[in-house]
Design a protein around this motif. Structure first.
Motif, short mmCIF file in Angstrom:
data_model
loop_
_atom_site.label_atom_id
_atom_site.label_comp_id
_atom_site.label_asym_id
_atom_site.label_seq_id
_atom_site.Cartn_x
_atom_site.Cartn_y
_atom_site.Cartn_z
N GLY A 1 76.05 -9.21 27.66
CA GLY A 1 76.05 -7.77 27.57
C GLY A 1 75.60 -7.05 28.82
O GLY A 1 75.68 -5.83 28.90
N GLU A 2 75.12 -7.78 29.81
CA GLU A 2 74.70 -7.18 31.07
C GLU A 2 75.77 -7.50 32.11
O GLU A 2 75.77 -8.55 32.73
N GLY A 3 76.72 -6.61 32.28
CA GLY A 3 77.83 -6.87 33.17
C GLY A 3 78.97 -7.54 32.42
O GLY A 3 78.93 -7.69 31.20
N PRO A 4 80.00 -7.99 33.15
CA PRO A 4 81.15 -8.60 32.50
C PRO A 4 80.80 -9.91 31.81
O PRO A 4 79.88 -10.63 32.23
N GLN A 5 81.57 -10.24 30.78
CA GLN A 5 81.28 -11.42 29.96
C GLN A 5 81.28 -12.70 30.79
O GLN A 5 80.50 -13.62 30.51
N TRP A 6 82.13 -12.77 31.81
CA TRP A 6 82.25 -14.02 32.57
C TRP A 6 80.99 -14.35 33.37
O TRP A 6 80.82 -15.48 33.82
N MET A 7 80.06 -13.37 33.52
CA MET A 7 78.82 -13.62 34.24
C MET A 7 77.67 -14.04 33.33
O MET A 7 76.57 -14.32 33.80
N THR A 8 77.90 -14.09 32.03
CA THR A 8 76.83 -14.51 31.11
C THR A 8 76.38 -15.93 31.44
O THR A 8 77.19 -16.85 31.52
N GLY A 9 75.09 -16.11 31.63
CA GLY A 9 74.56 -17.42 32.01
C GLY A 9 74.64 -17.69 33.48
O GLY A 9 74.23 -18.76 33.95
N GLY A 10 75.16 -16.73 34.25
CA GLY A 10 75.27 -16.89 35.69
C GLY A 10 74.11 -16.26 36.43
O GLY A 10 73.08 -15.88 35.84
N SER A 11 74.26 -16.10 37.74
CA SER A 11 73.22 -15.53 38.57
C SER A 11 73.87 -15.01 39.86
O SER A 11 74.99 -15.39 40.19
N TYR A 12 73.14 -14.16 40.57
CA TYR A 12 73.63 -13.62 41.84
C TYR A 12 72.91 -14.30 43.00
O TYR A 12 71.68 -14.41 43.01
N LEU A 13 73.69 -14.76 43.96
CA LEU A 13 73.17 -15.50 45.10
C LEU A 13 73.23 -14.65 46.36
O LEU A 13 74.30 -14.15 46.74
N VAL A 14 72.09 -14.49 47.01
CA VAL A 14 72.02 -13.88 48.33
C VAL A 14 71.82 -14.99 49.35
O VAL A 14 70.91 -15.82 49.20
N ALA A 15 72.69 -15.04 50.36
CA ALA A 15 72.57 -16.01 51.45
C ALA A 15 72.33 -15.25 52.74
O ALA A 15 73.09 -14.35 53.09
N ARG A 16 71.27 -15.62 53.46
CA ARG A 16 70.95 -14.96 54.72
C ARG A 16 70.62 -16.02 55.78
O ARG A 16 69.77 -16.88 55.57
N GLN B 1 65.08 -12.80 63.10
CA GLN B 1 66.17 -11.83 63.03
C GLN B 1 67.24 -12.33 62.09
O GLN B 1 67.65 -13.49 62.15
N HIS B 2 67.71 -11.46 61.21
CA HIS B 2 68.77 -11.81 60.27
C HIS B 2 70.11 -11.70 60.99
O HIS B 2 70.48 -10.62 61.48
N VAL B 3 70.84 -12.81 61.04
CA VAL B 3 72.09 -12.84 61.81
C VAL B 3 73.32 -13.15 60.95
O VAL B 3 74.44 -13.13 61.44
N GLY B 4 73.13 -13.45 59.68
CA GLY B 4 74.24 -13.72 58.77
C GLY B 4 73.86 -13.27 57.37
O GLY B 4 72.68 -13.31 56.99
N SER B 5 74.85 -12.84 56.59
CA SER B 5 74.53 -12.29 55.27
C SER B 5 75.73 -12.39 54.34
O SER B 5 76.88 -12.19 54.77
N ALA B 6 75.46 -12.68 53.09
CA ALA B 6 76.54 -12.73 52.09
C ALA B 6 75.94 -12.63 50.70
O ALA B 6 74.77 -12.97 50.47
N LEU B 7 76.76 -12.16 49.77
CA LEU B 7 76.36 -12.04 48.36
C LEU B 7 77.47 -12.60 47.49
O LEU B 7 78.66 -12.33 47.74
N PHE B 8 77.08 -13.37 46.47
CA PHE B 8 78.06 -14.00 45.59
C PHE B 8 77.62 -13.91 44.14
O PHE B 8 76.42 -13.99 43.84
N ALA B 9 78.60 -13.76 43.26
CA ALA B 9 78.36 -13.82 41.82
C ALA B 9 78.67 -15.23 41.35
O ALA B 9 79.82 -15.69 41.45
N CYS B 10 77.67 -15.93 40.87
CA CYS B 10 77.83 -17.31 40.41
C CYS B 10 77.95 -17.31 38.90
O CYS B 10 76.98 -16.97 38.20
N PRO B 11 79.10 -17.65 38.36
CA PRO B 11 79.30 -17.56 36.90
C PRO B 11 78.46 -18.59 36.15
O PRO B 11 77.82 -19.45 36.77
#
Length: 425
Positions: free
Chosen positions: A268-283, A399-409
């Protein structure tokens, strides 16, 4: 940082183009082929089903409600790879994800892909590249995530999934001090391979890239060693390249209540396909090693807010003592990253150190590849990093030189499931 230590005391070339050289650099030639029906994916990629042999020693279960490689005990080695999708054909992308899933299930169980490295057919490339033959999986986990650009790129909904993009999967803002390399940032699909054997992790990424020939190309990748945080608090706390203990009181893989609160996306928090998933920040965080090494011990400890030896916070005697925040320097890293300084913000970290040679000026190209999982980056990493970027004295040394965000189902639940199935349904 959330970079060096998020001290959770209360819990613990891109674009649309691609080159043949870029593709061939990761593949021996052929795309793994076979049946594309969801129910037959395992057979399609791994040949005939092997029901007789159990998973090898050191195998982590690939299937479950959540993907392995998040709350799983952190392994010693990392190969992180980000791909761009180079086709607009939805069916080809779905078939590749099915094949990737079957290959991942085989490799994490210590099995070869298809007929293995020696098929006995000299006229065809082998199904498996072979460098992991004879090696156990050494706790190999493979975790997949989808970037914002997979949903919409250059204003185009290539795969008819734009309407399913989570609101939480918004591009990260540019933080003060960021000097981001676009060739080490962003991307459509990420795969995190972790193992206690670096060759096993590299083998896994290499074979997924080979399977994806003609569908994806490698955008950027990062090797990591010496985990800088742990999800097993009973183990010795690892140290980062600054020589300080890192990951004290990180969320433990056994803390199911706190994982539910801070890491897993609920129904119920966001789209159904993300249930049980998590958000990944890579830096990708460059550490100015040479400057740090000329800094006095007292200043190093004041910057961090902990002793370099025991790891005790200022004003305490033991590493795991409650942090007396007011005893720490006002702009120290531990004080600024503590949940009590950030309205309870808590993330799960799985970072790794890296050394990628030198920069041509006699300085090490070294630092921290920061990985953090959370339930919502808008309430986790983003406000935390805004605080650190504005105030942390550690910024003089990083210094932060790379960045990305991903939705992990959520996890793959059985033989008829695959990475992203609910997204593409």
């Amino acid at each position: 940082m959330t970079e060096i230590e998020h001290d959770t005391e209360t819990v613990e070339p891109s674009g649309d183009g691609f080159s043949r050289r870029a593709l061939l650099g990761w593949t021996g030639g052929a795309l793994v082929v076979g049946a594309a029906a969801a129910g037959g994916v395992a057979t399609a990629v791994t040949g005939t089903e092997d029901k007789s042999s159990a998973p090898a020693l050191g195998a982590v279960d690939f299937h479950g409600a959540n993907q392995a490689g998040i709350a799983t005990p952190v392994q010693d080695r990392l190969h992180f790879c980000v791909f761009d999708v180079i086709t607009d054909d939805r069916a080809k992308l779905v078939r590749m994800l099915q094949q990737w899933t079957a290959a991942a299930a085989a490799m994490t169980a210590g099995k070869a892909i298809g007929t293995g490295a020696d098929s006995g057919v000299p006229q065809s490339p082998p199904d498996d590249t072979g460098e992991a033959v004879g090696l156990p999986p050494n706790n190999l986990t493979l975790t997949v995530g989808f970037g914002p650009s997979l949903f919409t790129k250059d204003g185009k909904d290539r795969f008819q999934i734009a309407a399913k993009k989570p609101e939480a999967l918004a591009e990260l803002p540019l933080f003060p001090g960021d000097k981001l390399d676009p060739q080490r940032s962003g991307g459509d699909i990420a795969v995190q391979a972790c193992s206690d054997d670096p060759q096993v992790a590299v083998h896994a990424i290499r074979n997924l890239a080979r399977i994806g020939f003609g569908v994806v190309s490698v955008r950027w990748s990062q090797l990591g060693f010496g985990k800088t945080s742990s999800t097993t608090p009973e183990a010795m706390t690892p140290r980062n390249l600054f020589g300080f203990k890192d990951g004290t009181r990180n969320i433990a893989g056994t803390e199911t209540d706190r994982l539910r609160e801070h890491v897993w996306v609920p129904a119920g928090e966001g789209p159904q396909w993300m249930t049980g998933g998590s958000y990944l920040v890579a830096r990708r965080i460059r550490m100015h090693i040479e400057t740090w090494d000329r800094t006095s011990l007292q200043e190093q400890q004041d910057v961090i807010g902990r002793s370099k030896g025991v790891g005790a916070p200022h004003g305490a005697t033991g590493e795991h003592d409650v942090v007396p925040l007011k005893a720490l320097p006002e702009k120290s890293h531990v004080r600024l990253s503590h949940p009590d300084s950030n309205n309870g913000v808590t993330i799960l970290r799985r970072g790794y150190s890296f050394v990628d040679g030198s920069d041509g000026l006699g300085r090490l190209e070294a630092g921290l590849f920061f990985l953090a999982y959370q339930r919502d980056p808008r309430k986790g990493f983003i406000p935390l990093q805004q605080q650190l970027a504005a105030n942390d004295t550690m910024n003089e040394y990083i210094q932060h030189v790379g960045s990305a965000l991903f939705a992990c189902p959520g996890g793959v639940r059985g033989a008829d499931d695959y990475w992203g199935k609910a997204l593409f349904a």
